[in-house]
Design a protein around this motif. Structure first.
Motif, mmCIF file in Angstrom:
data_model
loop_
_atom_site.group_PDB
_atom_site.id
_atom_site.type_symbol
_atom_site.label_atom_id
_atom_site.label_comp_id
_atom_site.label_asym_id
_atom_site.label_seq_id
_atom_site.Cartn_x
_atom_site.Cartn_y
_atom_site.Cartn_z
ATOM 1 N N SER A 55 48.998 140.314 9.776
ATOM 2 C CA SER A 55 50.360 140.807 10.000
ATOM 3 C C SER A 55 51.345 139.664 9.767
ATOM 4 O O SER A 55 50.943 138.506 9.629
ATOM 5 N N ASP A 56 52.639 139.974 9.738
ATOM 6 C CA ASP A 56 53.646 138.940 9.458
ATOM 7 C C ASP A 56 53.516 137.771 10.428
ATOM 8 O O ASP A 56 53.574 136.609 10.044
ATOM 9 N N VAL A 57 53.369 138.094 11.703
ATOM 10 C CA VAL A 57 53.138 137.088 12.733
ATOM 11 C C VAL A 57 52.091 137.634 13.698
ATOM 12 O O VAL A 57 52.106 138.825 14.025
ATOM 13 N N THR A 58 51.172 136.774 14.117
ATOM 14 C CA THR A 58 50.141 137.179 15.074
ATOM 15 C C THR A 58 50.259 136.328 16.329
ATOM 16 O O THR A 58 50.341 135.096 16.248
ATOM 17 N N VAL A 59 50.279 137.005 17.470
ATOM 18 C CA VAL A 59 50.295 136.318 18.757
ATOM 19 C C VAL A 59 48.922 136.503 19.390
ATOM 20 O O VAL A 59 48.397 137.622 19.441
ATOM 21 N N SER A 60 48.327 135.403 19.849
ATOM 22 C CA SER A 60 47.018 135.500 20.485
ATOM 23 C C SER A 60 46.990 134.611 21.721
ATOM 24 O O SER A 60 47.883 133.783 21.931
ATOM 25 N N ALA A 61 45.967 134.816 22.546
ATOM 26 C CA ALA A 61 45.844 134.044 23.780
ATOM 27 C C ALA A 61 45.610 132.575 23.462
ATOM 28 O O ALA A 61 45.092 132.218 22.396
ATOM 29 N N LYS A 62 45.991 131.733 24.362
ATOM 30 C CA LYS A 62 45.936 130.291 24.138
ATOM 31 C C LYS A 62 44.523 129.806 23.836
ATOM 32 O O LYS A 62 44.326 128.868 23.075
ATOM 33 N N GLY A 63 43.533 130.438 24.416
ATOM 34 C CA GLY A 63 42.159 129.971 24.223
ATOM 35 C C GLY A 63 41.504 130.435 22.937
ATOM 36 O O GLY A 63 40.388 130.024 22.639
ATOM 37 N N SER A 64 42.176 131.274 22.153
ATOM 38 C CA SER A 64 41.570 131.773 20.921
ATOM 39 C C SER A 64 41.661 130.724 19.823
ATOM 40 O O SER A 64 42.527 129.848 19.841
ATOM 41 N N SER A 65 40.772 130.827 18.837
ATOM 42 C CA SER A 65 40.737 129.832 17.764
ATOM 43 C C SER A 65 41.747 130.178 16.681
ATOM 44 O O SER A 65 42.283 131.281 16.633
ATOM 45 N N ASP A 66 41.988 129.216 15.784
ATOM 46 C CA ASP A 66 42.933 129.425 14.685
ATOM 47 C C ASP A 66 42.472 130.514 13.735
ATOM 48 O O ASP A 66 43.274 131.151 13.067
#
Length: 860
Positions: A55-66
């Motif tokens: 998607s244009d921008v993805t928000v994920s939890a802090k502990g997730s990997s790149d």
């Protein structure tokens, strides 16, 4: 222009003799070009996939990997509260924001409890169906999931496992097992390289993967018209603060591509390395070809010199022939390389990684590299024969064909070869007696290269000696025919040495890797026998497959077991007594009974004491580096918990293979500082049967694990076999790649014999005239070929075993102390070399046998 015409006339006059050299160039260039096209195509495929699915921008939890991987040591993906979606929607420039849930830490099974995971190593992904997926997937059958009893599957997985609408599917996660029926099948709009993907509705995905609703692993954000992704990222970050990972589509795609490229580059450079070996072998073939052609045309070259041709013109004439050979072989090789790439794509498709020929990528650099490499290697290989051709004097026109041997040059070559071989042997000795593996590896590499070059240079001297020995052992039993074969092989030791050296290179690598692989298996088996004190090891078949608490309880309830030991891995930062902080270390937390399950050597203290409350062990190297002694206190900052002050009760030896470099503590100690909901799941579980009940307990454990097909129980015999199979598969793959070099070497033997037959046409006619039968003539050529092949095999296998034994001495410094020579493999390769010689002689022997006797005698 006259030189060019002469070169063209000679090239096409001897086109049959050039053919095998051209094939060697073709094969080598094809392997290089095929590798480049294949890896470029894979990069293109993944690049399109990552760009299309981001998607244009993805928000994920802090502990997730790149890269978007959603696995963790707890078996649950890092999540964010649903309120994050509302905050994102309120950010400036956001057109749409949608929360999604996904995880790769899931095992999916069909109604028969067979796993639906890809066989290629690609991930199995279970996630919520969302508008971003709807943009890249097309539903071809049925409908999207709309309730807890529905699941949609990707078309490739459905086709591979013969799934149809209404089939039952089970999804096993840390939360438990969720069953649903296939409601729809969806196809990728871009190529899917092999991942198995299953879609649930959002609420069901939350319950199945996390165990609760109201949380998301990612938020897909779509930019409003006129808002760039970079600006949208800034706006979303401002709205959320810095407690979340916010990435643009390009950043997500780049991170995923970087992860894939690290794997592709290893494969790419490994394959190019084997192509380089094939090129090296091809050099010997080309040198031999032009050397023999120059020798056969000595009188012709002498006449050219007598009527005014200069040395430079003769030299240039031979190099132009090599240039033509290189261009033709390279052009055909680039075309064949594209075919090889397509073949590799089809092969990967059968292994589960789907690559479409629509994405076939032939960058301009591929034909450029192939042509440049093929032409340069061919011309360089022909330089020495061309130089010798330039030295032919006009008086050579008055002599019989064939350049006289240069005794002085041969003596100088022998001295250089002996010096190089001695230097290489000394390097190998230094490597074998090194105190540290890192220092010794440099000497090993130098020794391998130097001894290889030394054996190549000294080849004619070795040929003169070994062929006589082989002749006495193998050829004399064939009477006069065998003696003639021996003399033919000894007639030109330089030629025999070069032909044998081509075969030597491939077989030396085979022998070296066989010794190293066999020694690794033998050493690991020896270590398992000495250190492992448990009967059964239970673990997942993938690195990310963990053992959930429910399954652990079932294992503990299995009849016939005396004890069960849990084993977890915890991430932590360690502050040591020397004032330094060692980041991203791993603490191996286990039950106290692990001290019985693994008999690890200690250099100080007792390992059982490390499992006491607020205690731990460190390994020898870490203790020396940080000045740690028994009784030292180490501050352990657990990533998912708080900081503990642990006392060092044991220091383990570095001279081990199993759990080398591990730091131990008890699970009870870790539980004091890590909350229960963040405590990692078991990586392994060890089980020990009651005396005399091993067979029954093994069978009972197998029955228990039927509830989770992702877990495997192995006894020590199974574990040793699995280890041997893994190393065996790796070696077989390497042998397959080395086969290219061996094929080129076989072509060299064929070419040498074919040109030798042409060179000896008159001699063969005379032998036939005085009574040598066709059958005897063919046998003579076959025996000559066998002795050359066996000569190359003896050099290669002897050299390779020396390399392998030296490498094992370095591995011994890492705990792999058993040297094991795989004699069945060595003997098989040696015998196969004799058959290679027989095969290589078929065509030359057939052609020799069909010669017309009178025409052969009349040949000038």
């Amino acid at each position: 222009m006259t030189v060019l015409k002469t070169s063209l006339r000679n090239f096409f006059a001897h086109k049959g003799r050039m053919a095998l050299s051209a094939i060697a160039v073709l094969l080598s260039v094809a392997f290089v070009s095929g590798t480049l096209v294949f890896t470029d195509t894979m990069n293109t495929t993944f690049d399109k996939l990552f760009q299309a699915t981001s998607s244009d921008v993805t928000v994920s939890a802090k502990g997730s990997s790149d890269t978007g991987e959603t696995t963790s040591r707890t078996g649950k993906p890092p999540v964010m509260p649903a309120s994050v979606v509302g905050k994102v929607r309120g950010a400036q420039g956001v057109e749409k924001a949608e929360g999604t849930v996904g995880s790769t830490a899931v095992t999916v099974i069909d109604a028969h409890r067979d796993k639906l995971s890809p066989s290629s190593g690609a991930p199995t992904i279970v996630g919520s169906w969302n508008s971003n997926d709807a943009r890249t997937m097309k539903i071809t059958k049925g409908t999207a999931p709309q309730g807890p009893d529905q699941v949609m599957v990707d078309e490739d997985t459905a086709s591979k496992h013969h799934l149809k609408l209404g089939d039952d599917i089970g999804m096993i996660s840390v939360v438990g097992t969720h069953h649903a029926r296939v409601s729809g099948i969806a196809a990728f709009q871009v190529t899917n390289p092999g991942a198995a993907i299953f879609y649930l509705d959002t609420k069901t995905a939350q319950q199945t993967l996390v165990g609760k609703t109201g949380v998301y692993t990612n938020v897909n954000v779509t930019a409003a018209k006129g808002v760039t992704n970079d600006q949208l990222k800034k706006n979303v970050t401002a709205a959320l603060g810095h407690g979340y990972k916010v990435q643009t589509a390009k950043e997500v795609a780049d991170a995923n591509q970087k992860s894939v490229e690290s794997f592709l580059n290893v494969m790419k450079y490994a394959m190019l390395g084997f192509a380089g070996i094939a090129f090296l072998v091809g050099i010997f073939l080309i040198i031999n070809t032009f050397s023999m052609l120059v020798a056969q045309r000595t009188r012709e070259i002498g006449l050219m010199r007598a009527i005014g041709s200069s040395r430079r013109q003769v030299n240039r004439s031979v190099l132009i022939e090599a240039l033509l050979l290189g261009v033709i072989g390279s052009v055909l090789g680039v075309g064949a390389g594209v075919g090889i790439a397509v073949g590799l794509m089809k092969l990967m498709g059968k292994m589960g990684m789907h690559l479409s020929t629509d994405d076939l990528t032939v960058a301009w650099t591929t034909p450029a590299v192939g042509l440049l490499l093929g032409v340069v290697v061919t011309v360089l290989a022909a330089y020495l024969p061309a130089r010798r051709a330039g030295k032919v004097s006009p008086m050579a026109a008055l002599r019989d064909a064939g350049a006289p041997a240069d005794a002085r040059a041969g003596a100088v070559r022998a001295v250089i070869g002996l010096l190089l071989t001695a230097a290489g042997g000394w390097s190998l000795y230094v490597a074998a007696t090194a105190d540290k593996a890192k220092a010794g590896s440099g000497w090993l590499g130098l020794g391998v290269v130097t001894t290889l070059i030394g054996f190549v240079v000294i080849g004619p001297l070795l040929a003169a000696g070994l062929v006589r020995v082989l002749g006495a052992i193998i050829l004399r039993i064939f009477g006069p025919v065998g003696r003639m074969a021996e003399r033919n092989a000894l007639r030109n030791p330089r030629r025999t040495g070069a032909t044998g050296a081509a075969l030597m290179i491939g077989l030396a690598l085979v022998a070296c890797l066989s010794v190293v692989g066999s020694s690794m298996v033998a050493s690991a088996t020896d270590q398992l026998d000495k250190t492992v004190g448990t009967d059964f090891i239970i673990q997942g078949d993938q690195e990310y497959t963990l053992i959930n608490p429910q399954m652990v309880q079932k294992i503990k309830a299995t009849p016939g077991l005396e004890r069960v030991t849990e084993y977890k891995l915890l991430d932590a930062d360690l502050a040591t007594p020397d004032g330094r902080v060692s980041e991203k270390e791993t603490i191996n937390a286990a039950d106290p009974t692990y001290a019985q399950d693994l008999r690890t050597k200690t250099v100080a203290g007792n390992l059982a004491d490390a499992y006491k409350p607020d205690s731990m062990s460190v390994f020898e190297g870490f203790a020396k580096k940080h000045g740690i002694k028994l009784g030292s206190t180490v501050s352990v900052d657990f990533k998912d918990g708080t900081t503990a002050k642990l006392t060092v009760r044991a220091i383990t030896s570095d001279d081990v293979v199993v759990d080398k470099g591990a730091m131990y503590a008890s699970i009870a100690t870790a539980a004091k500082y890590v909350p229960a909901d963040r405590m990692p799941l078991d990586q392994l579980v060890f089980a020990t049967a009651k005396d005399g009940q091993e067979a029954a307990a093994y069978k009972a454990l197998k029955s228990t694990l039927r509830d989770d097909p992702a877990l495997t129980v192995r006894d020590q015999t199974d574990y040793k076999k699995a280890l041997k199979d893994q190393i065996g598969q790796l070696l077989n793959m390497i042998y397959g790649l080395l086969a290219l070099a061996i094929i080129v070497a076989v072509l060299g033997v064929v070419n040498t014999l074919a040109l030798s037959v042409v060179e000896r046409t008159r001699e063969i006619g005379l032998m036939r005239a005085i009574g040598l039968s066709r059958r005897q003539l063919r046998r003579m050529i076959r025996l000559e070929s066998v002795v050359i092949a066996v000569f190359g095999a003896l050099l290669g296998l002897g050299l390779g075993m020396g390399w392998g034994a030296t490498a094992q001495q370095l591995l011994a410094l890492e705990g792999l102390k058993v040297l094991d020579i795989p004699w069945p493999t060595i003997i098989t390769v040696f015998v196969a070399s004799a058959f290679v010689g027989l095969f290589a002689a078929l065509i030359p022997a057939f052609r020799a046998g069909r010669m017309n006797v009178l025409n052969a005698i009349a040949t000038d």
